[in-house]
Design a protein around this motif. Structure first.
Motif, PDB file in Angstrom:
ATOM      1  N   HIS A 135      -8.720  -4.188   6.186  1.00  0.00           N
ATOM      2  CA  HIS A 135     -10.097  -4.052   6.524  1.00  0.00           C
ATOM      3  C   HIS A 135     -11.172  -5.019   6.730  1.00  0.00           C
ATOM      4  O   HIS A 135     -12.226  -5.215   7.148  1.00  0.00           O
ATOM      5  CB  HIS A 135     -10.756  -2.936   5.420  1.00  0.00           C
ATOM      6  CG  HIS A 135     -10.317  -1.690   5.358  1.00  0.00           C
ATOM      7  ND1 HIS A 135     -10.034  -0.600   6.358  1.00  0.00           N
ATOM      8  CD2 HIS A 135      -9.422  -1.001   4.155  1.00  0.00           C
ATOM      9  CE1 HIS A 135      -9.729   0.312   5.966  1.00  0.00           C
ATOM     10  NE2 HIS A 135      -8.998   0.330   4.811  1.00  0.00           N
ATOM     11  N   GLY A 136     -10.545  -6.163   6.089  1.00  0.00           N
ATOM     12  CA  GLY A 136     -11.486  -7.481   6.130  1.00  0.00           C
ATOM     13  C   GLY A 136     -12.679  -7.492   5.243  1.00  0.00           C
ATOM     14  O   GLY A 136     -13.161  -6.428   4.842  1.00  0.00           O
ATOM     15  N   VAL A 177      -5.921  -4.588  11.231  1.00  0.00           N
ATOM     16  CA  VAL A 177      -4.390  -3.991  11.642  1.00  0.00           C
ATOM     17  C   VAL A 177      -4.753  -2.678  12.401  1.00  0.00           C
ATOM     18  O   VAL A 177      -5.813  -2.157  12.179  1.00  0.00           O
ATOM     19  CB  VAL A 177      -3.469  -3.601  10.231  1.00  0.00           C
ATOM     20  CG1 VAL A 177      -3.188  -5.015   9.661  1.00  0.00           C
ATOM     21  CG2 VAL A 177      -4.245  -2.999   9.542  1.00  0.00           C
ATOM     22  N   PRO A 178      -3.937  -2.416  13.177  1.00  0.00           N
ATOM     23  CA  PRO A 178      -4.210  -0.978  14.013  1.00  0.00           C
ATOM     24  C   PRO A 178      -4.490   0.077  13.288  1.00  0.00           C
ATOM     25  O   PRO A 178      -5.201   0.925  13.991  1.00  0.00           O
ATOM     26  CB  PRO A 178      -2.991  -1.052  14.748  1.00  0.00           C
ATOM     27  CG  PRO A 178      -2.183  -2.305  14.742  1.00  0.00           C
ATOM     28  CD  PRO A 178      -2.710  -3.024  13.639  1.00  0.00           C
TER      29      PRO A 178
END
Length: 119
Positions: free
Chosen positions: A48-49, A56-57
């Motif tokens: 999720h950062g 990521v997808p």
């Protein structure tokens, strides 16, 4: 045990449950600590950062989502009511305070929409 419901139906049902919880509790439902949530969010950054934007997808953008919604979703992952391979590993280790703090942090991230395409 594997569910016979399609993923889209499961996601819809989970989302409806979370939205009804959000509507029922309004703004008084949670009181997480943003600073504690930021420290705990280090474990979330691969997917999720730290900015709450998907890395990521298969991970959703969670920045700016309502805090009660994020709490409800993480509780659903923790209880097993909602399934995801990565979250099934992470969520069980989270305390209720961790969930509230993470939700407070990610909901506090301000997001903005730039110029929309075709406009």
């Amino acid at each position: 045990m594997r569910s016979t419901r399609p993923k889209a139906v499961q996601l819809l049902l989970s989302s409806l449950a979370a939205l009804s919880l959000l509507a029922a509790c309004g703004n008084v439902c949670v009181a997480g600590d943003v600073k504690a949530g930021r420290a705990k969010a280090l474990m979330c950054q691969a997917c999720h950062g730290l900015d709450g934007l998907s890395k990521v997808p298969d991970a959703p953008n969670i920045a700016g989502q309502p805090e009660p919604y994020l709490v409800a979703q993480m509780q659903a992952f923790k209880s097993g009511a909602r399934k995801n391979d990565a979250m099934s590993v992470v969520a069980p280790s989270l305390s209720d305070a961790d969930i509230e703090d993470l939700s407070a942090y990610f909901s506090a991230i301000e997001i903005s929409v730039g110029k929309l395409p075709g406009g």
